[in-house]
Design an enzyme around this catalytic site. Structure first.
Site, PDB file in Angstrom:
ATOM      1  CD  GLU A 299       1.179 -13.915  27.149  1.00 31.16           C
ATOM      2  OE1 GLU A 299       0.141 -13.555  26.557  1.00 31.16           O
ATOM      3  OE2 GLU A 299       1.963 -14.756  26.679  1.00 31.16           O
TER       4      GLU A 299
ATOM      5  N   PRO B 296      10.495 -29.085  38.944  1.00 29.95           N
ATOM      6  CG  PRO B 296      10.450 -29.904  36.752  1.00 29.95           C
ATOM      7  CD  PRO B 296      10.148 -30.296  38.170  1.00 29.95           C
ATOM      8  CB  THR B 297       6.273 -26.555  39.510  1.00 33.01           C
ATOM      9  OG1 THR B 297       5.808 -27.014  38.245  1.00 33.01           O
ATOM     10  CG2 THR B 297       5.304 -25.530  40.069  1.00 33.01           C
TER      11      THR B 297
ATOM     12  CB  SER C 103       9.347 -21.003  25.835  1.00 30.87           C
ATOM     13  OG  SER C 103      10.030 -21.886  24.994  1.00 30.87           O
ATOM     14  CB  SER C 104       6.058 -23.539  23.534  1.00 31.78           C
ATOM     15  OG  SER C 104       6.858 -22.844  22.656  1.00 31.78           O
TER      16      SER C 104
ATOM     17  CB  CYS D 156      -2.420 -10.390   1.990  1.00 35.37           C
ATOM     18  SG  CYS D 156      -1.577  -8.800   2.054  1.00 35.37           S
TER      19      CYS D 156
ATOM     20  CG  HIS E  88      -3.874  -9.890   6.439  1.00 41.70           C
ATOM     21  ND1 HIS E  88      -3.221 -11.075   6.151  1.00 41.70           N
ATOM     22  CD2 HIS E  88      -3.112  -8.897   5.922  1.00 41.70           C
ATOM     23  CE1 HIS E  88      -2.095 -10.796   5.496  1.00 41.70           C
ATOM     24  NE2 HIS E  88      -2.005  -9.481   5.348  1.00 41.70           N
TER      25      HIS E  88
ATOM     26  N   GLY F 106      -0.224 -17.293  26.310  1.00 38.41           N
ATOM     27  CA  GLY F 106      -1.151 -16.382  25.624  1.00 38.41           C
ATOM     28  C   GLY F 106      -2.574 -16.893  25.715  1.00 38.41           C
TER      29      GLY F 106
ATOM     30  N   GLY G 144       1.729 -22.057  26.337  1.00 36.90           N
ATOM     31  CA  GLY G 144       0.405 -21.513  26.035  1.00 36.90           C
ATOM     32  C   GLY G 144      -0.006 -20.416  26.992  1.00 36.90           C
TER      33      GLY G 144
ATOM     34  CE  LYS H   9       6.921 -33.443  46.372  1.00 35.16           C
ATOM     35  NZ  LYS H   9       7.383 -34.640  45.649  1.00 35.16           N
TER      36      LYS H   9
ATOM     37  CD  GLU I  18      -5.386 -13.335   7.851  1.00 35.11           C
ATOM     38  OE1 GLU I  18      -6.273 -13.099   7.005  1.00 35.11           O
ATOM     39  OE2 GLU I  18      -4.170 -13.127   7.628  1.00 35.11           O
TER      40      GLU I  18
HETATM   41  N1  GLN Z   1       4.329  -9.131  -0.093  1.00 36.69           N
HETATM   42  C1  GLN Z   1       3.064  -8.538  -0.387  1.00 36.69           C
HETATM   43  C2  GLN Z   1       3.084  -7.035  -0.177  1.00 36.69           C
HETATM   44  O1  GLN Z   1       3.922  -6.513   0.496  1.00 36.69           O
HETATM   45  C3  GLN Z   1       1.941  -9.186   0.394  1.00 36.69           C
HETATM   46  C4  GLN Z   1       2.008  -8.972   1.870  1.00 36.69           C
HETATM   47  C5  GLN Z   1       1.148  -9.905   2.665  1.00 36.69           C
HETATM   48  O2  GLN Z   1       0.710 -10.949   2.181  1.00 36.69           O
HETATM   49  N2  GLN Z   1       0.920  -9.610   3.916  1.00 36.69           N
HETATM   50  O3  GLN Z   1       2.232  -6.333  -0.685  1.00 36.69           O
END
Ligand code: GLN
Length: 534
Positions: A141, A191-192, A13-14, A382, A508, A18, A16, A224, A510
């Site tokens: 995937e 292994p492959t 596993s791991s 958050c 979030h 994804g 990559g 091969k 990100e």
């Molecule tokens: N624990 C916090 C909440 O439930 C913050 C959650 C988070 O950072 N995703 O509100």
């Protein structure tokens, strides 16, 4: 009609899978093809929302509020495909759906079995993704490693898919490891061979093999593998370790993988464009002009995957600022033991990400206080925002022992607390405030200057909220509430007026950062960090 690519993994596993799947999406997009991606997860949890980060890594949240596997994050970062709750299916979801139907009596007395009922449900979910997305190519995937017991129904569904849809409409890619054995000085293909053998026993003959390796594969090795695995030599693709994951589409394209896929599907197209990606993402990621060190204060810092999207967002904002972002991972419990100075004296920015539970909280609060008092750029996400508010309430507003009711139910000043609607909730799965919400960004604030617009949409995953009872007091002491969810008047963004850069958000950001389009808040954070470094 859509075409389908199934991606399986072998040997370990791991590897990559994804990122490989996302990169395949990217090279197809670069040929002008509309793609979407889907992840099939063999575990029995309905979604990863209730799993510990140590078990699962980051939980990725989609616009429509599904809590999904972190691979969906790769899909969205590499391609233009928009992920929804349909793009991740788990064994738990599949069985849940079939069993509910059985209880309703929908099967009219039949015996319900893995084949065909479970496999049909899996296939229906794949077709649903194709129809909802209108993609020309759907990349699926399959989680886990070939040979696992629990992924068998997914593999069986994948096998049937070619039978149902026609040979030329379905393609199988297998990702394996070709290890280099140092003492023997040799690359090993066994292994492959075994892994492909196991796939064939299930009835799947892969069309393409992607080989993870630390050394280049010689022609001889490729021949091969080709012979023993029954795969054309040109379809044995080498995936050597790279410095930036964003190089991988270039690596695949360099070996003509896009052509192999298009030829199989009989799709003709002349578009060919990865130049921008190379110039604006890869070249910049590999040759940054500047460098900046950011402290990342969390509690799952030992684990590469726990904050995947946040790490990537930092890399993206590094790319945007032409600089390498060195991430110093700081365990917030260590700060509790030794104080913040020790860990933060050499950094140009402090980031506190999301999280749950009291462990490590006081360390995060101490780190935020240090950043606030020493005018070090700070970004809170958050839980990071909730901690920033607790810190400010305690240390700048005199609210002794202010806290979130998540950590102290009887806090004397519950500056972070549950809304009434959350108090009634008994089931933990899928019941947080989830997914995209609109946020009104106030004029004249730093947040507004960064976003350059008044309405933004950001994704949520939390239960607790800022307690508006304390708004006036915190405002008086210098905190600005620069982003609000208008419908319920909930605080989404806070910032400090007299600080170089101090922004914290309840959502979030990100999840919406891309390598060629860094999130404005992250980008601004890194810019501010570079400035104080200079
Ligand atoms: N624990 C916090 C909440 O439930 C913050 C959650 C988070 O950072 N995703 O509100």
């Amino acid at each position: 009609m859509a075409k389908y690519i199934f991606i399986t993994g072998g040997v370990i596993s791991s590897l990559g899978k994804g990122i490989a799947s996302a990169s395949i999406g990217k090279i197809l997009e670069s040929r002008g093809i509309k793609v979407t991606l889907m992840k099939l997860d063999p575990y029995i949890n309905v979604d990863p929302g209730t799993m510990n980060p140590y078990q699962h890594g980051e939980v990725y949240v989609t616009e429509d509020g599904a809590e999904t596997d972190l691979d969906l994050g790769h899909y969205e970062r590499f391609t233009n495909a928009e992920m929804t709750k349909f793009n991740n299916a788990t064994t738990g979801q599949v069985y849940n759906a079939v069993i509910s139907r059985e209880r309703r009596g929908d099967y009219l007395g039949k015996t319900i079995q893995v084949i065909p009922h479970i496999t049909n449900e899996i296939k229906d979910r794949i077709k649903k993704v194709a129809s909802v997305s209108l993609a020309q190519v759907v990349i699926i995937e399959i989680g886990g490693t070939v040979g696992d017991i629990e992924s068998l129904p997914f593999l069986e569904a994948a096998r049937q898919f070619r039978l149902d849809m026609g040979y030329e409409n379905v393609l199988y890619i297998h990702l394996t490891l070709v290890p280099y054995i140092k003492v023997a000085g040799e690359i090993k293909t066994k292994p492959t061979q075994h892994s492909v053998g196991t796939l064939r026993e299930i009835g799947i003959q892969p069309d393409v093999l992607i080989c993870r390796t630390e050394k280049s594969l010689s022609d001889e090795v490729k021949e091969k593998i080709s012979l023993f695995c029954n795969i054309k030599k040109e379809a044995v693709i080498e995936a050597k370790d790279v410095d930036s994951i964003y190089e991988i589409p270039l690596v695949f394209k360099g070996q003509g993988l896009d052509k192999i896929l298009l030829r199989h599907f009989k799709i003709t197209c002349n578009v060919f464009d990865l130049k921008e990606w190379k110039k604006n993402v890869v070249d910049r990621a590999l040759n940054p002009k500047h460098k900046v060190k950011i402290a990342f204060v969390g509690k799952y810092i030992g684990l590469q995957d726990a904050y995947k999207s946040v790490y990537e967002a930092l890399i993206h904002s590094g790319i945007a600022n032409d600089s390498k972002v060195e991430i110093k991972r700081v365990d917030s419990e260590e700060i509790e033991k030794f104080g913040p100075q020790e860990f933060l004296k050499d950094v140009s920015g402090v980031l506190v990400p999301g999280g749950f539970g009291y462990r490590g909280i006081e360390g995060k609060i101490a780190a935020i206080r240090y950043a606030r008092e020493n005018d070090i750029p700070f970004l809170g996400l958050c839980l990071g925002m909730q901690c920033a508010i607790i810190e400010f309430s305690r240390n700048a507003c005199g609210l002794k022992n202010a806290n979130s009711t998540e950590f102290n139910k009887k806090a004397p000043y519950p500056v972070i607390s549950l809304l009434e609607e959350q108090k009634k909730i008994k089931d933990m799965g899928g019941t947080m405030r989830l997914g995209s919400c609109v946020c009104k960004v106030k004029k004249g604030t730093k947040a507004r200057a960064l976003y350059k617009k008044g309405l933004v949409y950001e994704r949520h995953r939390h239960r607790y909220e800022f307690n508006n009872k304390y708004k006036k007091l915190l405002e008086k002491k210098g905190m600005a509430f620069s982003g609000i969810y208008p419908k319920n008047n909930l605080v989404e963004i806070v910032e400090l007026k007299n600080h170089t850069f101090f922004i914290a958000v309840q959502f979030h950001p990100e999840f919406k950062s891309k390598p060629d389009k860094a999130h404005p808040l992250f980008e601004g954070f890194i810019r501010a960090a570079l400035k104080i470094r200079n």
